[in-house]
Design an enzyme around this catalytic site. Structure first.
Site, PDB file in Angstrom:
ATOM      1  N   LYS A  14       0.818  -1.215   0.000  1.00 49.26           N
ATOM      2  CA  LYS A  14       0.000   0.000   0.000  1.00 49.26           C
ATOM      3  C   LYS A  14       0.855   1.270   0.000  1.00 49.26           C
ATOM      4  O   LYS A  14       0.605   2.180  -0.770  1.00 49.26           O
ATOM      5  CB  LYS A  14      -0.932   0.035   1.226  1.00 49.26           C
ATOM      6  N   ARG A  89      -9.960   1.382   8.801  1.00 46.07           N
ATOM      7  CA  ARG A  89      -9.681  -0.032   9.056  1.00 46.07           C
ATOM      8  C   ARG A  89     -10.708  -0.690   9.949  1.00 46.07           C
ATOM      9  O   ARG A  89     -10.609  -1.890  10.224  1.00 46.07           O
ATOM     10  CB  ARG A  89      -8.337  -0.188   9.761  1.00 46.07           C
ATOM     11  N   ARG A 128      11.437  -6.537   4.790  1.00 44.84           N
ATOM     12  CA  ARG A 128      11.363  -5.162   5.279  1.00 44.84           C
ATOM     13  C   ARG A 128      11.891  -5.053   6.711  1.00 44.84           C
ATOM     14  O   ARG A 128      12.493  -4.051   7.088  1.00 44.84           O
ATOM     15  CB  ARG A 128       9.911  -4.671   5.216  1.00 44.84           C
ATOM     16  N   ARG A 134      11.576  -2.002  11.377  1.00 43.90           N
ATOM     17  CA  ARG A 134      10.337  -1.556  12.027  1.00 43.90           C
ATOM     18  C   ARG A 134      10.016  -2.459  13.209  1.00 43.90           C
ATOM     19  O   ARG A 134      10.064  -3.681  13.082  1.00 43.90           O
ATOM     20  CB  ARG A 134       9.198  -1.618  11.001  1.00 43.90           C
ATOM     21  N   ARG A 145      -0.897  -8.810  13.335  1.00 42.78           N
ATOM     22  CA  ARG A 145      -1.423  -7.760  12.452  1.00 42.78           C
ATOM     23  C   ARG A 145      -2.289  -8.372  11.351  1.00 42.78           C
ATOM     24  O   ARG A 145      -3.318  -7.808  10.962  1.00 42.78           O
ATOM     25  CB  ARG A 145      -0.267  -6.962  11.830  1.00 42.78           C
TER      26      ARG A 145
HETATM   27  P1  ADP Z   1       0.640  -2.277   7.841  1.00 44.23           P
HETATM   28  O1  ADP Z   1      -0.393  -1.982   6.799  1.00 44.23           O
HETATM   29  O2  ADP Z   1       1.827  -2.973   7.293  1.00 44.23           O
HETATM   30  O3  ADP Z   1       0.084  -2.963   9.048  1.00 44.23           O
HETATM   31  P2  ADP Z   1       0.784   0.534   8.685  1.00 44.23           P
HETATM   32  O4  ADP Z   1       2.001   1.371   8.625  1.00 44.23           O
HETATM   33  O5  ADP Z   1      -0.347   0.921   7.835  1.00 44.23           O
HETATM   34  O6  ADP Z   1       1.284  -0.938   8.376  1.00 44.23           O
HETATM   35  O7  ADP Z   1       0.263   0.483  10.202  1.00 44.23           O
HETATM   36  C1  ADP Z   1       1.112   0.203  11.286  1.00 44.23           C
HETATM   37  C2  ADP Z   1       0.330   0.251  12.598  1.00 44.23           C
HETATM   38  O8  ADP Z   1      -0.196   1.568  12.815  1.00 44.23           O
HETATM   39  C3  ADP Z   1      -0.889  -0.670  12.679  1.00 44.23           C
HETATM   40  O9  ADP Z   1      -0.556  -1.990  13.038  1.00 44.23           O
HETATM   41  C4  ADP Z   1      -1.709   0.048  13.756  1.00 44.23           C
HETATM   42  O10 ADP Z   1      -1.215  -0.197  15.060  1.00 44.23           O
HETATM   43  C5  ADP Z   1      -1.468   1.522  13.446  1.00 44.23           C
HETATM   44  N1  ADP Z   1      -2.502   2.032  12.513  1.00 44.23           N
HETATM   45  C6  ADP Z   1      -2.288   2.490  11.255  1.00 44.23           C
HETATM   46  N2  ADP Z   1      -3.450   2.868  10.689  1.00 44.23           N
HETATM   47  C7  ADP Z   1      -4.429   2.655  11.605  1.00 44.23           C
HETATM   48  C8  ADP Z   1      -5.841   2.803  11.617  1.00 44.23           C
HETATM   49  N3  ADP Z   1      -6.507   3.288  10.567  1.00 44.23           N
HETATM   50  N4  ADP Z   1      -6.508   2.460  12.733  1.00 44.23           N
HETATM   51  C9  ADP Z   1      -5.867   1.994  13.808  1.00 44.23           C
HETATM   52  N5  ADP Z   1      -4.552   1.793  13.864  1.00 44.23           N
HETATM   53  C10 ADP Z   1      -3.821   2.113  12.776  1.00 44.23           C
END
Ligand code: ADP
Length: 192
Positions: A14, A89, A128, A134, A145
């Site tokens: 993404k 989400r 990654r 990370r 996740r």
């Molecule tokens: P990925 O899609 O690989 O899980 P992201 O960088 O999008 O990685 O998200 C990393 C973390 O940030 C998530 O696991 C969550 O803890 C938090 N996060 C990101 N976007 C949201 C969201 N819309 N609602 C709640 N938590 C979020």
């Protein structure tokens, strides 16, 4: 006007596609994950609150996330549209986005679902983890996740499909190839 959402499991690519599409359409790519990570790094109050959730692979509470996005979308750079990467989400976040859009008399042009099979996703995230370090890219947290995504976010796809907003794009392949697929799917949708 181009208001887009990008939805897909962790590791689907993404973030990579978001920056490509941001350039193509001249709209900001807004990644809630990036914004949270930036806040964690700078030890802001929001970052301090979000950190423990992120480290376990859980979602940050909707109240925090919704407020962040509401504020961000008020920024003048969103005047021609935006691409949200990783938001909404949860069902509650969909409700919040619906009300933000309603208040601005706007609507989404499309919701882009980026697909990737879980073997490939695990491989990418492991790579990654080595490259970027990370803190949530460890095996246990990755698994969590993915489970959280299946339970809380995958159902949103059905909902956006029912609204007729969804386009589904295969996230496997070269980066530029995937970007082209997305552009083609958006064109096809616009013409339908
Ligand atoms: P990925 O899609 O690989 O899980 P992201 O960088 O999008 O990685 O998200 C990393 C973390 O940030 C998530 O696991 C969550 O803890 C938090 N996060 C990101 N976007 C949201 C969201 N819309 N609602 C709640 N938590 C979020």
């Amino acid at each position: 006007m181009m208001r887009l959402l990008l939805i897909g499991p962790p590791g689907a690519g993404k973030g990579t596609q978001a920056s490509k599409l941001s350039e193509v359409f001249g709209i900001p790519a807004i990644s809630t994950g990036d914004i949270f990570r930036e806040n964690v790094k700078n030890q802001t109050p929001l970052g301090l609150e979000a950190k423990s959730f992120m480290d376990s692979g859980a979602y940050v509470p909707d109240s925090l996330t919704n407020k962040l996005v509401r504020d961000r979308l008020k920024n003048p750079d969103c005047a021609n549209g935006f691409l949200l990467d990783g938001y909404p989400r949860t069902a509650d976040q969909v409700d919040e986005l619906d009300s933000i859009l309603k208040e601005t008399n706007g609507s989404l042009e499309a919701v882009i679902q980026l697909t990737a099979d879980s073997d490939e996703v695990v491989k990418r995230l492991a790579r990654r983890a080595i490259e970027q370090g990370r803190s949530d890219d460890t095996e246990d947290v990755i698994r969590n996740r993915m489970a959280v995504y299946e339970k809380q976010t995958a159902p949103l796809i059905t909902m956006y499909a029912a609204r007729g907003s969804l386009i589904m794009v295969d996230g496997l392949g070269e980066i530029d190839e995937v970007t082209s697929r997305i552009k083609e799917a958006l064109n096809a949708k616009n013409q339908s």
